[in-house]
Design an enzyme around this catalytic site. Structure first.
Site, PDB file in Angstrom:
ATOM      1  N   ARG A   1      29.558   4.680  80.055  1.00 37.58           N
ATOM      2  CA  ARG A   1      30.942   4.995  79.680  1.00 37.58           C
ATOM      3  C   ARG A   1      31.006   6.444  79.186  1.00 37.58           C
ATOM      4  O   ARG A   1      30.318   6.804  78.221  1.00 37.58           O
ATOM      5  CB  ARG A   1      31.335   4.022  78.562  1.00 37.58           C
ATOM      6  CG  ARG A   1      32.783   3.976  78.185  1.00 37.58           C
ATOM      7  CD  ARG A   1      33.104   2.628  77.606  1.00 37.58           C
ATOM      8  NE  ARG A   1      32.998   1.639  78.660  1.00 37.58           N
ATOM      9  CZ  ARG A   1      33.976   1.373  79.531  1.00 37.58           C
ATOM     10  NH1 ARG A   1      35.130   1.965  79.444  1.00 37.58           N
ATOM     11  NH2 ARG A   1      33.781   0.482  80.481  1.00 37.58           N
TER      12      ARG A   1
ATOM     13  N   LYS B   1      33.046   4.196  86.423  1.00 35.87           N
ATOM     14  CA  LYS B   1      33.813   3.359  87.367  1.00 35.87           C
ATOM     15  C   LYS B   1      32.996   3.222  88.656  1.00 35.87           C
ATOM     16  O   LYS B   1      31.895   2.685  88.611  1.00 35.87           O
ATOM     17  CB  LYS B   1      35.204   3.957  87.560  1.00 35.87           C
ATOM     18  CG  LYS B   1      36.020   3.985  86.243  1.00 35.87           C
ATOM     19  CD  LYS B   1      37.436   4.451  86.475  1.00 35.87           C
ATOM     20  CE  LYS B   1      38.281   4.352  85.227  1.00 35.87           C
ATOM     21  NZ  LYS B   1      38.206   5.568  84.387  1.00 35.87           N
TER      22      LYS B   1
ATOM     23  N   THR C   1      35.542  10.102  84.946  1.00 28.38           N
ATOM     24  CA  THR C   1      34.725   9.257  84.092  1.00 28.38           C
ATOM     25  C   THR C   1      33.431   9.005  84.857  1.00 28.38           C
ATOM     26  O   THR C   1      33.347   9.269  86.058  1.00 28.38           O
ATOM     27  CB  THR C   1      35.401   7.904  83.808  1.00 28.38           C
ATOM     28  OG1 THR C   1      35.834   7.353  85.050  1.00 28.38           O
ATOM     29  CG2 THR C   1      36.577   8.036  82.872  1.00 28.38           C
TER      30      THR C   1
ATOM     31  N   GLU D   1      24.876  20.074  68.849  1.00 27.16           N
ATOM     32  CA  GLU D   1      26.077  20.888  69.111  1.00 27.16           C
ATOM     33  C   GLU D   1      25.680  22.170  69.823  1.00 27.16           C
ATOM     34  O   GLU D   1      24.666  22.794  69.492  1.00 27.16           O
ATOM     35  CB  GLU D   1      26.791  21.200  67.791  1.00 27.16           C
ATOM     36  CG  GLU D   1      27.596  20.019  67.287  1.00 27.16           C
ATOM     37  CD  GLU D   1      28.203  20.252  65.918  1.00 27.16           C
ATOM     38  OE1 GLU D   1      28.245  21.398  65.451  1.00 27.16           O
ATOM     39  OE2 GLU D   1      28.630  19.247  65.314  1.00 27.16           O
TER      40      GLU D   1
ATOM     41  N   TYR E   1      21.408  15.322  66.875  1.00 28.02           N
ATOM     42  CA  TYR E   1      22.552  16.245  66.915  1.00 28.02           C
ATOM     43  C   TYR E   1      22.208  17.407  67.820  1.00 28.02           C
ATOM     44  O   TYR E   1      21.097  17.948  67.752  1.00 28.02           O
ATOM     45  CB  TYR E   1      22.861  16.787  65.511  1.00 28.02           C
ATOM     46  CG  TYR E   1      24.146  16.225  64.967  1.00 28.02           C
ATOM     47  CD1 TYR E   1      25.339  16.394  65.678  1.00 28.02           C
ATOM     48  CD2 TYR E   1      24.187  15.521  63.770  1.00 28.02           C
ATOM     49  CE1 TYR E   1      26.535  15.868  65.206  1.00 28.02           C
ATOM     50  CE2 TYR E   1      25.382  14.993  63.291  1.00 28.02           C
ATOM     51  CZ  TYR E   1      26.551  15.173  64.021  1.00 28.02           C
ATOM     52  OH  TYR E   1      27.719  14.654  63.554  1.00 28.02           O
TER      53      TYR E   1
ATOM     54  N   ASP F   1      41.822  14.665  88.750  1.00 33.29           N
ATOM     55  CA  ASP F   1      41.124  13.638  87.967  1.00 33.29           C
ATOM     56  C   ASP F   1      40.698  12.576  88.970  1.00 33.29           C
ATOM     57  O   ASP F   1      41.519  11.784  89.438  1.00 33.29           O
ATOM     58  CB  ASP F   1      42.096  13.077  86.921  1.00 33.29           C
ATOM     59  CG  ASP F   1      41.534  11.882  86.170  1.00 33.29           C
ATOM     60  OD1 ASP F   1      40.452  11.380  86.549  1.00 33.29           O
ATOM     61  OD2 ASP F   1      42.199  11.426  85.221  1.00 33.29           O
TER      62      ASP F   1
HETATM   63  N1  DSN Z   1      41.880   2.739  81.874  1.00 28.49           N
HETATM   64  C1  DSN Z   1      41.356   3.130  83.169  1.00 28.49           C
HETATM   65  C2  DSN Z   1      41.695   2.165  84.234  1.00 28.49           C
HETATM   66  O1  DSN Z   1      41.606   0.982  83.996  1.00 28.49           O
HETATM   67  O2  DSN Z   1      42.022   2.575  85.328  1.00 28.49           O
HETATM   68  C3  DSN Z   1      41.718   4.516  83.539  1.00 28.49           C
HETATM   69  O3  DSN Z   1      41.168   5.387  82.626  1.00 28.49           O
END
Ligand code: DSN
Length: 419
Positions: A232, A226, A223, A53, A51, A197
Site C-alpha cells: 500500500r 492495485k 498507487t 528524511e 528514519y 494518475d
Molecule cells: N479508493 C481507490 C479505489 O477504490 O479505486 C482509489 O484510490
C-alpha cells in the site's frame, strides 16, 4: 506471528480473521490485490525502525547506508518499468503523490481540468471536499452519454475555453482504455501541464497492456497496491525538468520521514513487475475481466460502456431492479466482496448508488483463469437474481469456501498453510 500472538492476542486474532476472510472470500474489489510473500516480508522488516528524511546520499540522519540501497533500487526499477526520467518513491499513498504534484506544479487558486468523480474520476481530481477541489478551482470533464466513454471532444472544448494550468487524466472507475496521447495533445496546444494518475491501471501499463502515459505526460502518479500488486503506497514520476520541485514537494513540502519498509516493498514489487510472468499476469487479468463482463451481460446485466478493456467492470444494477447497496450486501453474504459505485449520470447518491464495481486483479493473482471466472459469474448471477434469499446466500458461501481452497493466497506461503 508467534510474538504477536503472545504479546497482543486481540490484534493477533483480528489479523487471523482477516487472513481467513481473504482466503475464504472472492475478492472482486477493483482496487485491491494480494501482494507476494516477498513484498510482505519486506514491509514487515526492520526497515520500519529507520528514519531517513531526505533522499539517498543526502539524508538528515546517520545510519542510512542500507536504506539508501533499498530506495535506490526502488527508484531505478520504477524508472526502468515505466521509462520515467525521474521517480520519487516516498509518497505514503496515491492521494499524497497527487498532492505532491499539485504542490510542485501549481499555486493555490490555479485552475485544473480533471475527470468528474461521479463519472469515474477520483477524490483528488477536484472533488469539492478534497484538498484538490478546495484549493484549486476545478473544471470537470466526463463521459459521452451515449458511449459512456471519455468525451475527448469535450476535454478539448473545456481546455480551450478555460486554459487550465493543469489537465489531469486518470480514473478509478472507468472500464476503457484512456487515450493519454490525445489529452496530451490538447494540453500542449493550450499550454497546460499534463498530469496522469494511472493508479488503477499501473500494472497493466507495466505489462504493456495499456498505453503508457509516461512518454506524453509531465507528471505521472500511481498507487503501488492495485494492479501493480505491491505494498500500500504511492509514487510520483516526472520529466527531468520537474525533478527538483517534485522531490521538495514530497519532502519537506508534505511529508517527514519516508516509510522505508514500504519503500522496500515497492522495490520488491517493481522487481517482480519487471519479470516476464508479470506481463502474462496482466494479460490474464484482462482476459478474466472480459469473461466476467460477457457472462454478466448474457445474464441480462447492463454494463457501463457495454464491456471492458481493462481489469474492471461497472454494472448498472438498476438493469435488474436492484441498487448498488443491495447488491453489495447480497453478494457479501455469499462471500463475494465488491463495492457499490456511482455509474455515469447516476441519479442516486454516492452512499446508495446504482452501480457495482468489480475487478479481476486479486482473483487472477490467486490463479483463477477464464473457466473459473465463468463459475464466479454464475454465483454472482445466482445471488443477484434472488438478492433477498439468505438461505441461498449461505449455501453459495459454503460452495465458495470450498472452491477458494483450490486457489491459495500468497500469505499461505508465509503461514505455512498447504506446505
Ligand atoms: N479508493 C481507490 C479505489 O477504490 O479505486 C482509489 O484510490
Amino acid at each position: 506471528m508467534d510474538f504477536l500472538k503472545d504479546s497482543d492476542p486481540s490484534v493477533f486474532e483480528a489479523i487471523c480473521l482477516e487472513e481467513e476472510r481473504q482466503r475464504d472470500e472472492l475478492e472482486l474489489i477493483a482496487s485491491e490485490n494480494y501482494t507476494s510473500p516477498a513484498v510482505m516480508e519486506a514491509v514487515g522488516s526492520v526497515l520500519t525502525n529507520k528514519y531517513a528524511e531526505g533522499l539517498p546520499g543526502r539524508r538528515y540522519y546517520g545510519g542510512c547506508t542500507h536504506v539508501d540501497t533499498v530506495e535506490r533500487l526502488a527508484i531505478e526499477r520504477a524508472k526502468q518499468l515505466f521509462g520515467a526520467d525521474h521517480v520519487n518513491v516516498q509518497p505514503h499513498a496515491g492521494a499524497t503523490a497527487n498532492q505532491a504534484v499539485y504542490y510542485a506544479a501549481l499555486e493555490i487558486g490555479d485552475k485544473v481540468l480533471g475527470m468528474d468523480l461521479a463519472q469515474g474520476g477520483h477524490l483528488t481530481h477536484g472533488m469539492k471536499l478534497n484538498f484538490s477541489g478546495r484549493w484549486y478551482p476545478t473544471i470537470s470533464y466526463g463521459l459521452d452519454p451515449k458511449t459512456e466513454r471519455i468525451d475527448y471532444d469535450g476535454i478539448v472544448r473545456l481546455a480551450r475555453e478555460h486554459k487550465p494550468k493543469l489537465i489531469l487524466a486518470g480514473a478509478s472507475a472507468h472500464p476503457r482504455i484512456i487515450d493519454f496521447a490525445r489529452i496530451a495533445e490538447v494540453a500542449r496546444e493550450v499550454g497546460s501541464i499534463f498530469m496522469v494518475d494511472m493508479a488503477h491501471i499501473a500494472g497493466l501499463v507495466a505489462g504493456g497492456h495499456h498505453p503508457n502515459p509516461v512518454p506524453v505526460a509531465d507528471f505521472v502518479t500511481t498507487t503501488t497496491h492495485k494492479t501493480l500488486r505491491g505494498p500500500r503506497g504511492g509514487i510520483a514520476m516526472c520529466r527531468a525538468d520537474w525533478a527538483k520541485k517534485l522531490d521538495s514537494a514530497v519532502f519537506p513540502g508534505l511529508q517527514g520521514g519516508p516509510l522505508m519498509h514500504v519503500i522496500a516493498g515497492k522495490a520488491v514489487c517493481f522487481g517482480e513487475a519487471l519479470r516476464p510472468d508479470f506481463k502474462a499476469y496482466g494479460a490474464q487479468v484482462i482476459a478474466n475481466a472480459k469473461v466476467l463482463a460477457e457472462e454478466l451481460m448474457s445474464a441480462g446485466f447492463r454494463l457501463v460502456s457495454g464491456g471492458t478493456d481493462n481489469h474492471l467492470i461497472l454494472i448498472d444494477m438498476t438493469s435488474k431492479g436492484l441498487t448498488g447497496k443491495i447488491a453489495e450486501v447480497a453478494l457479501g453474504r455469499a462471500g463475494i466482496t465488491v463495492n457499490k459505485n456511482l455509474i455515469p449520470f447516476d441519479t442516486r447518491k454516492p452512499l446508495d448508488p446504482s452501480g457495482i464495481r468489480m475487478g479481476t486483479a486479486a482473483l487472477t493473482t490467486r490463479g483463477l483463469r477464464e473457466d473459473a471466472f465463468k463459475q464466479v459469474a454464475s454465483w454472482i448471477v445466482r445471488i443477484l437474481d434472488a438478492a433477498d434469499d439468505k438461505v441461498l446466500a449461505e449455501r453459495t458461501r459454503l460452495e465458495i469456501v470450498e472452491f477458494a481452497r483450490y486457489y491459495p493466497v500468497p500469505a499461505d506461503a508465509l503461514s505455512g498453510i498447504g506446505s
